[in-house]
Structures are given as structure tokens and as C-alpha cells.
Design an enzyme around this catalytic site. Sequence first.
Site, PDB file in Angstrom:
ATOM      1  N   ASP A  68      48.936  40.152  37.016  1.00 37.31           N
ATOM      2  CA  ASP A  68      47.813  40.617  37.835  1.00 37.31           C
ATOM      3  C   ASP A  68      48.016  40.215  39.296  1.00 37.31           C
ATOM      4  OD1 ASP A  68      47.336  37.882  37.418  1.00 37.31           O
ATOM      5  OD2 ASP A  68      45.592  38.216  36.161  1.00 37.31           O
ATOM      6  N   ASN A 137      35.727  33.443  30.665  1.00 33.17           N
ATOM      7  CA  ASN A 137      34.883  34.511  30.123  1.00 33.17           C
ATOM      8  C   ASN A 137      35.643  35.376  29.119  1.00 33.17           C
ATOM      9  OD1 ASN A 137      36.653  35.761  31.859  1.00 33.17           O
ATOM     10  ND2 ASN A 137      35.132  37.118  32.775  1.00 33.17           N
ATOM     11  N   HIS A 139      38.538  36.835  29.588  1.00 37.52           N
ATOM     12  CA  HIS A 139      39.372  37.900  30.145  1.00 37.52           C
ATOM     13  C   HIS A 139      40.847  37.632  29.830  1.00 37.52           C
ATOM     14  CE1 HIS A 139      39.901  35.874  34.404  1.00 37.52           C
ATOM     15  NE2 HIS A 139      40.701  35.342  33.509  1.00 37.52           N
ATOM     16  N   GLU A 144      38.305  42.242  32.636  1.00 35.54           N
ATOM     17  CA  GLU A 144      37.033  41.537  32.528  1.00 35.54           C
ATOM     18  C   GLU A 144      36.191  42.186  31.435  1.00 35.54           C
ATOM     19  OE1 GLU A 144      36.845  38.939  34.193  1.00 35.54           O
ATOM     20  OE2 GLU A 144      37.463  39.154  36.270  1.00 35.54           O
TER      21      GLU A 144
HETATM   22  P1  PGA Z   1      43.481  28.818  34.068  1.00 37.80           P
HETATM   23  O1  PGA Z   1      43.112  30.366  34.118  1.00 37.80           O
HETATM   24  O2  PGA Z   1      44.787  28.719  33.348  1.00 37.80           O
HETATM   25  O3  PGA Z   1      43.578  28.398  35.498  1.00 37.80           O
HETATM   26  O4  PGA Z   1      42.373  28.140  33.305  1.00 37.80           O
HETATM   27  C1  PGA Z   1      43.150  31.162  32.990  1.00 37.80           C
HETATM   28  C2  PGA Z   1      42.599  32.535  33.303  1.00 37.80           C
HETATM   29  O5  PGA Z   1      41.645  32.672  34.065  1.00 37.80           O
HETATM   30  O6  PGA Z   1      43.126  33.513  32.746  1.00 37.80           O
END
Ligand code: PGA
Length: 241
Positions: A68, A137, A139, A144
Site C-alpha cells: 500500500d 480495525n 484492515h 478498510e
Molecule cells: P502495525 O500496523 O504493524 O504498525 O500495528 C498494522 C496495520 O495497520 O496493518
Amino acid sequence: MLDLMVVEDYEALSQKGADMVASYIVRHPTAALLVATGNTPMGLYSKLAALRTQNGLDTSDLRVFQLDEYLGIGGEDDRSLYGWMAKSFLAPLGIADGQVVRLPGDADDPQSACRAYDEQVRAASSIDLAILGLGPNGHLGFNEPPADPTCTTRVVALSEESIESNSVYWGSRARVPREALTAGMDTILNAKATILVVSGRQKREVLRRTLQGPVTPQLPASYLQRAHLTVIADRDAWGEE
Ligand code: PGA
């Protein structure tokens, strides 16, 4: 098919993940990898780079797909997810630019850049191994909730939860771009193998829902229940039993 590995702490998670990815690369030296940024996989990447230094892992025929990127952000911006991947994964593993399929945040026509990305995925037939973190969340990439499993690579608006969680990376909510390009759910879910790394007490509830709750667009990661999935979680993320 789920393989759940619960390890003691973040250090052990990172080592286990690095060992798995290294042995995968040895067995599949021309693999197409889908590579996440975010904080969780960083320990895995640095241990993988250490394994390469020690054991001479050959990365010269890998292909790497970016998961992404923020819309409007070029590679030179300090918030570039490509830049983060380049520093944490590509450079330490000796992967050249020509081996990478990017999601260009600053493309003149981001929608057609997303279509071009999907064509490259099709040309590779599919992703071989996806290395993913889990959004608070649920995602995957920036798919999302709600996200259908057939979503293609596209431009999306970040949810409030993602703006909040991403503010940790860039120091404030104001610095988090509001839109992004994300590899589609179809690309992610069609990976032949997926490693999901999850660390910390704050991920416990979302991890349980991901693996044990209903499969629903409201929790995009729940579709991984149908994938060839290895979860590496530390004790804080999984709990006691
Ligand atoms: P993080 O992010 O590894 O910094 O917890 C994971 C994500 O948001 O996909």
C-alpha cells in the site's frame, strides 16, 4: 488452513517469522512476495537481513510487490511507505528496484496505476507469499471495513481508526494522508501462502475476531480464515490458552 504459532514475545515472533521467510525463499527463490510496512514486521525484516548476512540467502530472483501507499506521496517524502519498505526490507535484503512492483502514490493517474499493478500480479499468476500485519480495525493493507473479498487494487479513503493508528508513525494525525492506494483484497486473499504477524495486548480482540469470529466484510482480515494462513502471535496478542 490455519497454522497458529504463539511465541513468548516480540523478539521470538520476529525470529520465527524471519526463519520461516528465509526457508521459504530458499525453497522458492523466484517467489513473488507481498510485503507490508507497519511496526509489527520490522523485527522480522531485520532478523531476515541478519540471516542473509550469515547464510548468504539469495534474493536476486525474488519479486516484491508493495502492499500500500499514501495517495499524493512520492518516494522522497518521509511518509512514503515505499521509502519505509526500501529502508527496512529492500536495501537490507539487497533487492534491486527492478525487482519491485510499486504502488506509486504520486502517479498522475492513480486509478490506472492500480490497474497496471493488478496486471503485474496477473502476469506473476498470483502472489506466492504475503507478509502482513493486522490493522487494529481488521484492515488488510488499506482495505478498510467494509471490504469485499473481490475488491481489486484501488484508491481508498483511510478510516478514522487507520488515521489514528498511522499517526503513531508520523507524529500526528495531521501528517497522515487521508487516502491511499492499496493492493486489493483479491490479490491478498489469492496469495498461495500468508504469514500474519501480530504483537501486543492491544491486538488481542481483533486477532480473536479475525480467526474465530464470523467471516465478514466488516472485518476484512476475517477472510484470511479461508486462506493458507500462518499466524505468528506473541503471548500478549493471543492470551493464555
Ligand atoms: P502495525 O500496523 O504493524 O504498525 O500495528 C498494522 C496495520 O495497520 O496493518
